[in-house]
Design a protein around this motif. Structure first.
Motif, PDB file in Angstrom:
ATOM      1  N   GLY A   1       0.813  -1.369   0.074  1.00  0.00           N
ATOM      2  CA  GLY A   1      -0.030  -0.160  -0.147  1.00  0.00           C
ATOM      3  C   GLY A   1       0.809   1.323  -0.064  1.00  0.00           C
ATOM      4  O   GLY A   1       1.941   1.339  -0.671  1.00  0.00           O
ATOM      5  N   SER A   2       0.484   2.222   0.495  1.00  0.00           N
ATOM      6  CA  SER A   2       1.153   3.676   0.533  1.00  0.00           C
ATOM      7  C   SER A   2       2.182   3.799   1.698  1.00  0.00           C
ATOM      8  O   SER A   2       3.143   4.568   1.433  1.00  0.00           O
ATOM      9  CB  SER A   2       0.109   4.637   0.990  1.00  0.00           C
ATOM     10  OG  SER A   2      -0.503   4.588   2.276  1.00  0.00           O
ATOM     11  N   VAL A   3       2.535   2.670   2.404  1.00  0.00           N
ATOM     12  CA  VAL A   3       3.761   2.746   3.314  1.00  0.00           C
ATOM     13  C   VAL A   3       4.151   1.384   3.558  1.00  0.00           C
ATOM     14  O   VAL A   3       3.465   0.297   3.404  1.00  0.00           O
ATOM     15  CB  VAL A   3       3.273   3.018   4.741  1.00  0.00           C
ATOM     16  CG1 VAL A   3       4.450   3.104   5.642  1.00  0.00           C
ATOM     17  CG2 VAL A   3       2.634   4.605   4.667  1.00  0.00           C
ATOM     18  N   ALA A   4       5.392   1.173   3.255  1.00  0.00           N
ATOM     19  CA  ALA A   4       6.002  -0.092   3.103  1.00  0.00           C
ATOM     20  C   ALA A   4       7.329  -0.214   4.074  1.00  0.00           C
ATOM     21  O   ALA A   4       8.154   0.702   4.090  1.00  0.00           O
ATOM     22  CB  ALA A   4       6.485  -0.495   1.802  1.00  0.00           C
ATOM     23  N   PRO A   5       7.405  -1.495   4.706  1.00  0.00           N
ATOM     24  CA  PRO A   5       8.754  -1.753   5.433  1.00  0.00           C
ATOM     25  C   PRO A   5       9.918  -1.925   4.598  1.00  0.00           C
ATOM     26  O   PRO A   5       9.760  -2.704   3.375  1.00  0.00           O
ATOM     27  CB  PRO A   5       8.247  -2.860   6.533  1.00  0.00           C
ATOM     28  CG  PRO A   5       7.336  -3.835   5.551  1.00  0.00           C
ATOM     29  CD  PRO A   5       6.316  -2.419   4.743  1.00  0.00           C
ATOM     30  N   VAL A   6      11.023  -1.298   4.624  1.00  0.00           N
ATOM     31  CA  VAL A   6      12.257  -1.569   3.779  1.00  0.00           C
ATOM     32  C   VAL A   6      13.314  -1.507   4.686  1.00  0.00           C
ATOM     33  O   VAL A   6      13.402  -1.626   5.713  1.00  0.00           O
ATOM     34  CB  VAL A   6      12.267  -0.356   2.915  1.00  0.00           C
ATOM     35  CG1 VAL A   6      11.200  -0.354   1.756  1.00  0.00           C
ATOM     36  CG2 VAL A   6      12.608   0.853   3.469  1.00  0.00           C
ATOM     37  N   LEU A   7      14.560  -1.989   4.040  1.00  0.00           N
ATOM     38  CA  LEU A   7      15.848  -1.786   4.572  1.00  0.00           C
ATOM     39  C   LEU A   7      16.737  -0.921   3.819  1.00  0.00           C
ATOM     40  O   LEU A   7      16.793  -0.819   2.734  1.00  0.00           O
ATOM     41  CB  LEU A   7      16.356  -3.492   4.635  1.00  0.00           C
ATOM     42  CG  LEU A   7      15.816  -4.453   5.318  1.00  0.00           C
ATOM     43  CD1 LEU A   7      16.481  -5.747   4.997  1.00  0.00           C
ATOM     44  CD2 LEU A   7      15.886  -4.108   6.852  1.00  0.00           C
ATOM     45  N   LEU A   8      17.470   0.021   4.637  1.00  0.00           N
ATOM     46  CA  LEU A   8      18.257   1.022   4.143  1.00  0.00           C
ATOM     47  C   LEU A   8      19.880   0.141   4.313  1.00  0.00           C
ATOM     48  O   LEU A   8      20.024  -0.936   4.745  1.00  0.00           O
ATOM     49  CB  LEU A   8      18.270   2.161   4.882  1.00  0.00           C
ATOM     50  CG  LEU A   8      17.176   2.776   4.954  1.00  0.00           C
ATOM     51  CD1 LEU A   8      17.040   4.082   5.908  1.00  0.00           C
ATOM     52  CD2 LEU A   8      16.417   2.786   3.830  1.00  0.00           C
ATOM     53  N   GLU A   9      20.784   0.913   3.752  1.00  0.00           N
ATOM     54  CA  GLU A   9      22.165   0.436   3.754  1.00  0.00           C
ATOM     55  C   GLU A   9      22.716  -0.152   5.262  1.00  0.00           C
ATOM     56  O   GLU A   9      22.217   0.602   6.224  1.00  0.00           O
ATOM     57  CB  GLU A   9      23.306   1.562   3.314  1.00  0.00           C
ATOM     58  CG  GLU A   9      24.542   1.089   2.926  1.00  0.00           C
ATOM     59  CD  GLU A   9      25.349   1.888   2.330  1.00  0.00           C
ATOM     60  OE1 GLU A   9      26.644   1.711   2.166  1.00  0.00           O
ATOM     61  OE2 GLU A   9      25.110   3.331   1.920  1.00  0.00           O
ATOM     62  N   GLY A  10      23.285  -1.432   5.343  1.00  0.00           N
ATOM     63  CA  GLY A  10      23.563  -1.907   6.581  1.00  0.00           C
ATOM     64  C   GLY A  10      22.331  -2.635   7.064  1.00  0.00           C
ATOM     65  O   GLY A  10      22.396  -2.969   8.294  1.00  0.00           O
ATOM     66  N   ASP A  11      21.460  -3.052   6.172  1.00  0.00           N
ATOM     67  CA  ASP A  11      20.133  -3.468   6.541  1.00  0.00           C
ATOM     68  C   ASP A  11      19.432  -2.787   7.939  1.00  0.00           C
ATOM     69  O   ASP A  11      18.896  -3.402   8.897  1.00  0.00           O
ATOM     70  CB  ASP A  11      20.383  -4.976   6.851  1.00  0.00           C
ATOM     71  CG  ASP A  11      20.506  -5.827   5.702  1.00  0.00           C
ATOM     72  OD1 ASP A  11      20.050  -5.187   4.569  1.00  0.00           O
ATOM     73  OD2 ASP A  11      20.818  -7.003   5.789  1.00  0.00           O
ATOM     74  N   VAL A  12      19.528  -1.615   7.789  1.00  0.00           N
ATOM     75  CA  VAL A  12      18.851  -0.513   8.747  1.00  0.00           C
ATOM     76  C   VAL A  12      17.405  -0.751   8.505  1.00  0.00           C
ATOM     77  O   VAL A  12      17.008  -0.052   7.429  1.00  0.00           O
ATOM     78  CB  VAL A  12      19.444   0.601   9.006  1.00  0.00           C
ATOM     79  CG1 VAL A  12      18.738   1.687   9.728  1.00  0.00           C
ATOM     80  CG2 VAL A  12      20.818   0.440   9.332  1.00  0.00           C
ATOM     81  N   PRO A  13      16.440  -0.954   9.321  1.00  0.00           N
ATOM     82  CA  PRO A  13      15.059  -0.940   9.094  1.00  0.00           C
ATOM     83  C   PRO A  13      14.575   0.434   9.101  1.00  0.00           C
ATOM     84  O   PRO A  13      14.727   1.248   9.766  1.00  0.00           O
ATOM     85  CB  PRO A  13      14.273  -1.728  10.027  1.00  0.00           C
ATOM     86  CG  PRO A  13      15.231  -1.570  11.253  1.00  0.00           C
ATOM     87  CD  PRO A  13      16.741  -1.419  10.652  1.00  0.00           C
TER      88      PRO A  13
END
Length: 416
Positions: free
Chosen positions: A48-60
């Motif tokens: 939907g309009s908001v999604a869980p992701v990982l940033l560099e270093g697998d930072v959530p």
């Protein structure tokens, strides 16, 4: 992952968050560098309009994809703070101080890192300083440096308008605004790019920027001038040394990277569309309309860092918990099918895009950047009549980081 009552970013206390989120989409790596828009669209379908992701270093983090949700986050600092000191994963030691995310997300004593009265105090100094700089001839500086950059390749009949023009022109104008020597400004182009790019060199380049700007502040304290640095040092808000240097860094990185990226995208659009090119040359088309279109379809910052949930709340059907990190999908929000079901429809005259952010932290220097771009395009087209793209449009490539997607090159040719 589909249960919207759960928070996939929240791990049991003592457990590394990244280990609990191995299936989350990464906003870095090979796929993210070549097809960020594809990732945004897939995440929109899945979450939907908001999604869980990982940033560099697998930072959530939560990536905000919807236009309306982006506006809600940007316009409500009481719910979504810019103060990274409430970022749970950092406070609990799951993000190292050496993380390449820290230059973009970490707290520092500048107006972007704070809300409320501290933000208003510091932003007033920045706004007043930029207004004073604008009154001292931004367009004149842009014209001077545009001609100087073109002089370097005008006799060759060929150029790369990214590396020969768009990457350096905004920095040269900024150097004049800040009171930096031109040579130092040219040297800082790479460091600014590396901070946005991330990776293992991001911190070293950030330290280099801070050292150069610290020396600049010392010089201007001893020898004031008619520049932004002097204006910060003497402002009634009473900025201390660390605050002055932090704001010099903020203006340098934000203004250079966004303006250079936007200029490259504007030139790309003009040179891949003969109707727009001829319209600009004949005066039938205003460059501001082209800039506006690019800000909708290719905003210079694709993802804006970052906001932190000030309490437990719901956003986009997901349960966000206090201390969660949110990053703002400006590019995704601008093409949200709920507000733009047909992205082919003209957006001329519509300035409701997210390219300059929104709310109390909206970019204070946007008019300066737009002036630089308008001058850059105007001077280029008048200096180099017959300018054409030297490769087929579909051969142009881009490389993305978490925060932006940059055009790799823009080879052109012209009669001499």
């Amino acid at each position: 992952m589909n249960d919207q009552t759960e928070n996939p970013l929240q791990a049991p206390r003592g457990c590394p968050v990244a280990h609990q989120a191995t299936e989350l989409t990464r906003l870095y790596g090979p796929e993210a560098s070549t097809d960020p828009v594809g990732i945004y669209e897939r995440l929109r379908k899945e979450h939907g309009s908001v999604a869980p992701v990982l940033l560099e270093g697998d930072v959530p983090a939560w990536l905000v994809l919807g236009y309306r949700d982006n506006r809600r986050v940007l316009d409500n600092p009481r719910q979504f703070s810019r103060d990274a000191r409430i970022w749970r994963d950092w406070a609990e030691g799951r993000v190292e101080e050496t993380s390449p995310l820290i230059p973009m997300l970490g707290w520092r004593p500048d107006c972007v890192s704070q809300d409320g009265e501290p933000h208003r105090r510091l932003r007033a100094a920045v706004t007043d300083g930029l207004q004073a700089a604008s009154a001292r001839g931004i367009r004149r500086h842009a014209t001077h440096f545009a001609n100087k950059q073109i002089d370097a390749f005008a006799a060759t009949g060929r150029a790369d308008l990214v590396s020969d023009y768009a990457e350096y022109l905004p920095m040269l104008v900024l150097s004049r605004i800040l009171g930096l020597p031109e040579a130092e400004g040219r040297d800082l182009v790479e460091s600014c790019a590396q901070v946005l790019k991330g990776g293992e060199d991001a911190l070293a380049h950030n330290d280099r920027i801070m050292a150069i700007l610290g020396e600049l502040a010392e010089r201007k304290r001893a020898e004031p001038g008619g520049d932004f640095t002097t204006a910060l040092l003497g402002h009634a808000a009473g900025l201390d040394e660390e605050e002055v240097v932090s704001h010099l860094r903020l203006v340098l990185i934000a203004a250079h990277t966004t303006t250079s990226n936007l200029l490259a995208r504007v030139l790309q659009l003009i040179l891949t569309d003969t109707a727009r090119l001829s319209g600009l040359i004949s005066g039938q088309l205003n460059i501001s309309a082209v800039v506006e279109e690019v800000m909708w379809n290719s905003p210079p910052l694709a993802v804006l860092p970052g906001r932190f949930a000030a309490g437990d709340l719901e956003l986009g059907g997901h349960q966000i918990q206090e201390g969660d990190l949110l990053v703002l999908g400006l590019a995704a929000g601008n093409i949200d099918p709920e507000i733009r079901p047909d992205t082919g429809v003209s957006v001329q005259g519509n300035q409701a895009h997210l390219a300059f952010s929104s709310g109390p932290h909206e970019c204070p220097g946007q008019s300066i950047g737009q002036s630089v771009i308008e001058i850059a395009v105007d001077v280029l087209l008048h200096r180099l009549p017959g300018l054409t793209l030297a490769v087929p449009p579909d051969e142009l490539t881009s490389t993305a980081s978490t925060w932006e997607s940059r055009l790799d090159s823009l080879p052109v040719e012209f009669p001499v």
